[in-house]
Design an enzyme around this catalytic site. Structure first.
Site, PDB file in Angstrom:
ATOM      1  N   ASP A  73       0.840  -1.205   0.000  1.00 15.14           N
ATOM      2  CA  ASP A  73       0.000   0.000   0.000  1.00 15.14           C
ATOM      3  C   ASP A  73       0.872   1.252   0.000  1.00 15.14           C
ATOM      4  O   ASP A  73       2.027   1.213   0.438  1.00 15.14           O
ATOM      5  CB  ASP A  73      -0.851   0.077   1.275  1.00 15.14           C
ATOM      6  CG  ASP A  73      -1.786  -1.091   1.407  1.00 15.14           C
ATOM      7  OD1 ASP A  73      -2.147  -1.687   0.383  1.00 15.14           O
ATOM      8  OD2 ASP A  73      -2.142  -1.401   2.559  1.00 15.14           O
TER       9      ASP A  73
HETATM   10  N1  URA Z   1      -1.157  -5.817   4.178  1.00 15.41           N
HETATM   11  C1  URA Z   1      -1.609  -4.564   4.112  1.00 15.41           C
HETATM   12  O1  URA Z   1      -2.620  -4.223   4.709  1.00 15.41           O
HETATM   13  N2  URA Z   1      -0.933  -3.683   3.358  1.00 15.41           N
HETATM   14  C2  URA Z   1       0.184  -3.982   2.687  1.00 15.41           C
HETATM   15  O2  URA Z   1       0.766  -3.127   2.019  1.00 15.41           O
HETATM   16  C3  URA Z   1       0.646  -5.301   2.769  1.00 15.41           C
HETATM   17  C4  URA Z   1      -0.036  -6.198   3.528  1.00 15.41           C
END
Ligand code: URA
Length: 237
Positions: A103
């Protein structure tokens, strides 16, 4: 590039052997038999066939890890003009791309490659590659919440598989708690949504391991190439 060099660098045989084969009429370029080893080839445009088989130029495979800072989008190009993870590897060939995604706000270990088989193995759920995250959440989740995370919780994309969840420490003032979480799935925003399902907001998230590969002391925003043994170990998972 000369025809005999193009074929030889594809790993088919020595330049001497290739020249002999060309003179023997075993090679076509764009459907036409070419008997001259020095015939010029436009790499990427011309179709070269050797003894009935398409010759594909060898591209160098690259494998690297980046320590992604928060604030970079995992995409090759962003229509909204935000910083992308590609800017962290801007000096490398543009054939490379990120393997999976983190993310915008997530930090830590992100792999890049131009080897499609490698990317496929790491991403395909059937290989169940483990990933470790450090997670900071608001408040202090109780033991029941932690147990639920371990067993699997329901998030919008379905029920999560059992996870390893270890409580690490609670901050002074008890505003936040740090966990280590190991999962082998890659549902969208999975870790954030798992904690949300038990009533706690993730305030910081960092991936520290994929399979046998640890982020270690790689500085934020930097990359390093994987070693041959790291690549082999990931392919054997
Ligand atoms: N889980 C999440 O919530 N975000 C990420 O970027 C990776 C795993």
């Amino acid at each position: 590039m000369r025809l005999e060099k193009y074929i030889a660098t594809s790993g088919i045989g020595s330049r001497r052997a290739v020249k002999k084969s060309i003179r023997a009429g075993l090679v076509t370029v764009n459907g036409e038999t070419i008997l001259v080893p020095g015939h010029p080839i436009d790499v990427g445009t011309d179709t070269v066939v050797f003894d009935g088989k398409l010759v594909e130029p060898l591209t160098e495979h690259l494998y690297l890890m980046v320590n992604k800072p928060s604030g970079y989008v995992t995409t090759r190009r962003d229509e909204r003009g935000r910083s992308t993870v590609m800017s962290l590897v801007a000096d490398l060939p543009d054939s490379i791309y990120p393997v999976g995604r983190l993310d915008l706000e997530t930090e830590g270990l992100l792999l890049f490659t131009n080897d499609g088989d490698f990317a496929y193995r790491l991403l395909h759920p059937s290989y169940e590659v483990e990933k470790t995250y450090l997670v900071w959440v608001k408040g202090i989740p109780n033991d029941t919440a932690v147990q639920r995370l371990r067993q699997g919780v329901t998030i919008p994309s379905g029920k999560t598989a059992p996870a390893k969840v270890k409580r690490l420490k609670t901050s002074r003032g008890e505003a936040s708690t740090q966990f280590e979480v190991v999962i082998h799935e890659g549902k969208k925003r999975q870790v954030r949504l798992m904690f949300k399902a038990v009533g706690h907001r993730v305030i910081r998230l960092k991936r520290t391991r994929i399979g046998n590969l640890c982020l270690g002391g790689l500085p934020q925003g930097q990359y390093r190439f994987l070693t041959a043994s790291e690549i082999t170990a990931l392919m054997e998972l």
